[in-house]
Design an enzyme around this catalytic site. Structure first.
Site, mmCIF file in Angstrom:
data_model
loop_
_atom_site.group_PDB
_atom_site.id
_atom_site.type_symbol
_atom_site.label_atom_id
_atom_site.label_comp_id
_atom_site.label_asym_id
_atom_site.label_seq_id
_atom_site.Cartn_x
_atom_site.Cartn_y
_atom_site.Cartn_z
ATOM 1 N N ASP A 1 1.202 -1.175 0.263
ATOM 2 C CA ASP A 1 0.035 0.078 -0.036
ATOM 3 C C ASP A 1 0.654 1.062 0.204
ATOM 4 O O ASP A 1 1.853 1.364 0.877
ATOM 5 C CB ASP A 1 -0.633 0.107 1.409
ATOM 6 C CG ASP A 1 -2.046 0.764 1.388
ATOM 7 O OD1 ASP A 1 -2.912 1.603 1.104
ATOM 8 O OD2 ASP A 1 -1.260 2.028 2.649
ATOM 9 N N PHE A 2 0.201 2.302 -0.468
ATOM 10 C CA PHE A 2 1.056 3.309 -0.785
ATOM 11 C C PHE A 2 2.755 3.780 -0.574
ATOM 12 O O PHE A 2 3.008 4.535 0.200
ATOM 13 C CB PHE A 2 0.347 4.227 0.358
ATOM 14 C CG PHE A 2 0.868 5.837 0.459
ATOM 15 C CD1 PHE A 2 -0.063 6.918 -0.758
ATOM 16 C CD2 PHE A 2 1.638 6.686 1.215
ATOM 17 C CE1 PHE A 2 -0.126 8.174 -0.411
ATOM 18 C CE2 PHE A 2 1.378 8.096 1.155
ATOM 19 C CZ PHE A 2 1.180 8.769 0.056
ATOM 20 N N VAL A 3 3.013 3.341 -2.162
ATOM 21 C CA VAL A 3 4.683 2.533 -2.183
ATOM 22 C C VAL A 3 5.176 4.548 -2.509
ATOM 23 O O VAL A 3 6.168 4.050 -2.572
ATOM 24 C CB VAL A 3 4.963 1.764 -2.779
ATOM 25 C CG1 VAL A 3 4.769 0.439 -2.394
ATOM 26 C CG2 VAL A 3 4.350 1.987 -4.191
ATOM 27 N N GLU B 1 1.307 -0.051 -5.066
ATOM 28 C CA GLU B 1 0.759 0.787 -5.641
ATOM 29 C C GLU B 1 1.087 2.292 -5.459
ATOM 30 O O GLU B 1 0.999 2.834 -4.431
ATOM 31 C CB GLU B 1 -0.938 1.008 -4.126
ATOM 32 C CG GLU B 1 -1.651 1.984 -4.891
ATOM 33 C CD GLU B 1 -2.337 1.725 -2.878
ATOM 34 O OE1 GLU B 1 -3.894 2.970 -3.747
ATOM 35 O OE2 GLU B 1 -2.134 2.401 -2.234
ATOM 36 N N SER C 1 -0.546 11.449 -9.629
ATOM 37 C CA SER C 1 -1.958 12.037 -10.784
ATOM 38 C C SER C 1 -1.253 12.716 -12.645
ATOM 39 O O SER C 1 0.145 12.264 -13.016
ATOM 40 C CB SER C 1 -2.289 13.858 -10.564
ATOM 41 O OG SER C 1 -2.459 13.994 -9.330
ATOM 42 N N TRP D 1 7.803 -1.141 -19.542
ATOM 43 C CA TRP D 1 7.962 -2.852 -18.554
ATOM 44 C C TRP D 1 6.712 -3.360 -18.705
ATOM 45 O O TRP D 1 6.474 -3.304 -17.403
ATOM 46 C CB TRP D 1 8.771 -1.715 -17.630
ATOM 47 C CG TRP D 1 9.385 -3.147 -16.912
ATOM 48 C CD1 TRP D 1 9.325 -4.816 -17.024
ATOM 49 C CD2 TRP D 1 10.583 -2.612 -15.846
ATOM 50 N NE1 TRP D 1 10.848 -5.015 -16.720
ATOM 51 C CE2 TRP D 1 10.691 -3.622 -15.915
ATOM 52 C CE3 TRP D 1 10.831 -1.657 -15.124
ATOM 53 C CZ2 TRP D 1 12.262 -3.934 -15.045
ATOM 54 C CZ3 TRP D 1 12.022 -1.453 -14.603
ATOM 55 C CH2 TRP D 1 12.476 -2.529 -13.937
ATOM 56 N N ASP E 1 -10.815 1.381 -3.947
ATOM 57 C CA ASP E 1 -10.460 3.343 -3.444
ATOM 58 C C ASP E 1 -11.637 3.415 -5.339
ATOM 59 O O ASP E 1 -12.840 4.837 -5.075
ATOM 60 C CB ASP E 1 -9.170 3.814 -4.036
ATOM 61 C CG ASP E 1 -7.881 3.081 -2.419
ATOM 62 O OD1 ASP E 1 -8.838 3.086 -1.681
ATOM 63 O OD2 ASP E 1 -7.372 2.625 -2.606
ATOM 64 N N GLN F 1 -16.595 4.014 -2.371
ATOM 65 C CA GLN F 1 -15.784 5.405 -2.587
ATOM 66 C C GLN F 1 -16.812 5.611 -4.131
ATOM 67 O O GLN F 1 -16.170 7.167 -3.053
ATOM 68 C CB GLN F 1 -14.620 4.804 -2.877
ATOM 69 C CG GLN F 1 -14.112 4.359 -0.574
ATOM 70 C CD GLN F 1 -12.875 4.837 -0.686
ATOM 71 O OE1 GLN F 1 -12.563 5.729 -0.031
ATOM 72 N NE2 GLN F 1 -11.494 3.517 -1.655
ATOM 73 N N TRP G 1 -10.981 -12.370 -31.430
ATOM 74 C CA TRP G 1 -10.467 -13.100 -32.523
ATOM 75 C C TRP G 1 -9.470 -14.415 -31.772
ATOM 76 O O TRP G 1 -8.842 -13.640 -31.574
ATOM 77 C CB TRP G 1 -10.127 -12.641 -33.360
ATOM 78 C CG TRP G 1 -11.521 -11.843 -34.713
ATOM 79 C CD1 TRP G 1 -12.035 -12.288 -35.391
ATOM 80 C CD2 TRP G 1 -11.898 -10.825 -34.248
ATOM 81 N NE1 TRP G 1 -12.954 -10.822 -36.428
ATOM 82 C CE2 TRP G 1 -12.956 -9.365 -35.307
ATOM 83 C CE3 TRP G 1 -11.417 -9.564 -33.938
ATOM 84 C CZ2 TRP G 1 -13.533 -8.865 -35.239
ATOM 85 C CZ3 TRP G 1 -11.668 -7.874 -33.864
ATOM 86 C CH2 TRP G 1 -12.960 -7.488 -34.805
#
Length: 790
Positions: A569-571, A594, A598, A665, A677, A682, A787
């Site tokens: 979380d929130f790295v 994560e 922006s 990558w 989230d 939310q 296809w």
């Protein structure tokens, strides 16, 4: 107040060209000046920069650059702008030929000075002022006028701030590196010849590895001339110039029995060349001793590896082919050049900053292109299928991830037991990895404000129920990811100042475990290595005792609970190098971070070029040394804009590749369209309604590791999701699959993946090209169709 040459942009902005500064002294500085009334209600100046040559716009992480004014004009008057005589401002950013933006600002007690803002080219971060306070209030403005004031009349004396912001200039190069390996029959040693047409002095950092782990080792002598040891881990050799002056070369001799030859190239202190964020690797095994390879260091059309003879016995496994494609076909020139002046500081940099400085090389890398690679040697046949090698950054390469919860899942109090009953059902759909919610005691019921890390009695269930659900998913063939919140932790008690920064439980840390620049929690640690999360104390990962405790905790979770990997979380809050440390210690089978940031916008409209955004995610992956993947937020954002606005051309970048992390990558890109989230109750960034299946048609047929949100599985979308997963598995699409974009227009996007699957999304028409390859319809839904090659 508009300078000459200004052009209004609709009704909300003004475009003003910058002119060469009369005081630049021939350094090529430019400036623009704007007069503002000192008693105006303007609180701040917002601006963005436009490159006059390329037309590219630059912002600060997708937002306008802001210069606040009111914070520097606080006074005792009724309007906050008047203290004795009226104040004025002089703010003027200038840019030189090296791409450095310099902002000067003066604050005066009397008179009127022009306010200056700049519109030019570059990319930069938010200004943070250096405040220099003088006792005598005397300044000289840019027009030569002098203004004085009595400091006794004002609580604040003259303040002046000066700041410089570097601008990263992307430099595209077109060079090649040739490596040949020859085994000497007399000495049985390997002779390696490296040749490049890179200009200037090129230094090669090189070493060898003894096994598949590719850990750098210094080989035994002899060494080439001008070779010195580098940090006892590698050798550093200056390449010799060619006779014609066009490039340089080096020859190296190493013993037999080694697994591979490792190297990176250094052009200068700011520019390193690597292979897709990893070290260049030349195998020295018997199957490749005669290999000779040429690697382009610039953009271009991807050239697939030459196929082996059709009558070869055996076959190379799909995963091994993927590795070859990534190493040999997707070798990248990753370079960034920055020209930056350093400023003297009174306070010495902390040990953490010194460590980060050593790691800055990874952060400066820019993945500018997908180069070419031609393999001239005959590839030996493989009699047996190679075993799948698992890497924490990619897993096996064939993972399909299921997020096993939403924002409301905690409310039942027994979510683990409810999910356990769905294990067999989820397995039948084709998922291979389940992501479970945070297991620890938490101030927030959703689990993302952890307190006692060893207390696994959460709102989702207790520790025994957690073990049960993990065991059940293992029984049906799943790997299980734990949601680890390492960036922040809620305290148990207050310090003597009434601040919550004293921790309890088994990890009873004090305020040394909290970063020093978190303004809310008075930490005594070092400064943060990332962005602060302001709702809880941000943990200082530079502290050895913190890293030791967290590594022990992760290893305990692996052994006690049976987790196979991590969702981190929130790295964005801490350096990726620490993540590598945690992954090396806990040895997960799969890990994903994560890194939420922006995207780039210009006046509210998403930019087509999102290279800067995906570069930040790639930089984080790079800092982990590729030991973790990252959620491809770039791809999600671009899908939003493409589907909402019917602008499917956005799904191809300037080089004809996917525009997200998956285009740069793919093996480290974890794609998704919704999570707890963005969607659920939310709804912070909900995918365009009614177009979710177009999003899944994209990520489930493309490379990367796709993730499906729980709410979408158990909805009317389920039959379509099942069909797309079946197509992916049937055609063995994996995280390194090759994408050929065949159409990217206003109303339709189409691509062929691994020459096995064709997909189109959008209302426009598309049919796969007819010819020797025959295509049959596999599945279709609203505004998408898939296809398969027959």
């Amino acid at each position: 107040m508009r300078p000459p040459g200004s052009i209004p942009i609709k009704d909300y902005a003004i475009e003003t060209p910058m002119k060469k500064s009369s005081s630049s002294g021939g350094d090529g500085f430019h400036e623009v000046k704007i007069d503002l009334s000192p008693n105006s209600a303007i609180a701040a100046i917002n601006f963005v920069l436009k490159d006059g040559e390329t037309g590219a716009w630059y912002q600060h992480r997708g937002r306008d650059f802001k210069v606040p004014l009111v914070d520097y004009v606080q006074g005792d008057g009724p309007d906050g702008n008047i203290a004795g005589e009226k104040r004025g401002f002089g703010i003027w950013p200038v840019m030189n030929q090296f791409g450095k933006l310099i902002l000067f600002a003066l604050l005066q007690l009397s008179g009127r000075l022009p306010t200056v803002i700049g519109l030019g080219g570059g990319a930069f971060g938010q200004l943070s002022s250096w405040i220099l306070k003088g006792e005598v209030l005397t300044t000289t403005g840019p027009d030569g006028s002098t203004n004085s004031g009595d400091p006794k009349q004002e609580s604040r004396s003259l303040e002046r701030f000066y700041d410089e912001q570097p601008i990263a200039k992307q430099v595209s190069v077109d060079n090649s590196v040739t490596v040949s390996v020859r085994k000497c029959p007399e000495t049985a040693k390997n002779h390696i010849h490296v040749e490049t047409d890179l200009p200037g002095d090129v230094v090669i950092h090189w070493g060898v590895c003894l096994d598949g782990a590719r850990k750098w080792e210094i080989p035994s002598a002899p060494y080439p001339p001008e070779t010195i040891a580098f940090k006892d881990k590698a050798l550093r050799t200056r390449l010799q110039p060619k006779e014609g002056g066009d490039g340089c070369w080096g020859s190296f001799t190493v013993e037999e029995g080694l697994e591979g030859f490792l190297f990176v190239l250094k052009l200068n202190e700011k520019t390193w060349l690597k292979c897709m964020g990893n070290d260049f690797y030349i195998p020295l095994s018997s199957s490749s001793l005669s290999a000779r390879s040429t690697q382009s260091l610039s953009g271009g059309t991807q050239i697939p590896e030459k196929k082996a003879k059709e009558n070869q016995e055996g076959s190379i496994s799909i995963y091994t082919s993927g590795i070859i494609n990534e190493i040999r076909n997707l070798v990248g020139d990753i370079s960034a050049e920055k020209s930056q002046k350093t400023k003297s500081k009174e306070v010495q940099e902390s040990i953490l900053r010194e460590i980060e400085k050593l790691a800055a090389e990874a952060y400066s890398i820019f993945r500018s292109s997908v180069p070419t690679f031609t393999e001239e040697a005959v590839v030996e046949s493989v009699e047996q299928i190679s075993p799948v090698k698992i890497c924490s950054g990619t897993g096996t390469g064939f993972e399909i991830l299921c997020q096993g919860f939403n924002w409301e899942s905690h409310k039942s109090g027994r979510w683990f037991m409810e999910l356990k009953e769905k294990a067999a059902e989820l397995s039948s759909i084709g998922f291979t990895v389940i992501w479970l919610p945070p297991p620890t005691e938490s101030i927030s019921p959703e689990g993302y404000m952890p307190r006692d890390l060893y207390n696994l009695n959460s709102r989702y269930g207790n520790i025994d129920q957690l073990k049960e659900v993990v065991k059940k998913f293992h029984e049906v063939g799943f790997k299980v990811l734990g949601d680890a919140v390492l960036n922040h932790r809620c305290a148990h008690s207050k310090n003597q100042n009434g601040v919550w920064n004293i921790f309890g439980g088994r990890l009873n840390w004090d305020d040394r475990a909290v970063v020093a620049d978190d303004p809310h929690f008075q930490g005594r640690g070092n400064k943060s290595s990332g962005d602060n999360f302001h709702a809880a104390p941000n943990i200082d990962h530079s502290q050895e005792f913190v890293r030791k405790d967290l590594k022990e905790w992760l290893c305990w979770l692996r052994k006690e609970i049976g987790y196979d990997g991590w969702r981190l979380d929130f790295v964005r809050g801490f350096w990726g190098g620490y993540v590598k440390d945690y992954i090396d210690a806990s040895e997960p089978l799969f890990a994903v971070g994560e890194y939420w940031d922006s995207l780039s916008y210009t006046y509210g409209e998403m930019d087509h070029n999102q290279d800067a955004h995906r570069q930040r995610i790639v930089d984080w992956i790079n800092a982990t040394n590729g030991t973790a993947g990252a959620f491809d937020v770039t791809t999600k954002g671009i899908l939003h804009a493409a589907l909402e606005r019917c602008e499917y051309w956005r799904l191809s970048d300037s080089k004809g590749k996917p525009p997200g992390v998956v285009g740069w990558w793919p093996s480290r890109a974890v794609t998704f369209i919704e999570n707890h989230d963005t969607g659920s109750t939310q709804g912070h960034w909900r995918f365009p309604r009614g177009k979710e299946m177009q999003g899944y048609a994209y990520i489930l047929t493309h490379p990367g590791t796709p993730t499906v949100f729980y709410d979408h599985i158990f909805s009317h979308y389920r039959p379509e999701i099942e069909a797309l997963i079946s197509i992916r598995n049937r055609n063995k699409i994996h995280c390194r699959s090759i994408v050929e974009i065949t159409k990217a227009e206003r109303d339709v996007y189409a691509a062929i993946v691994d020459e096995k699957v064709a997909v189109k999304i959008g209302p426009g028409h598309y049919e796969p090209p007819s010819g020797q390859q025959k295509w049959s319809s596999a599945y279709e839904g609203k505004d998408y169709k898939v296809w398969e090659s027959s």
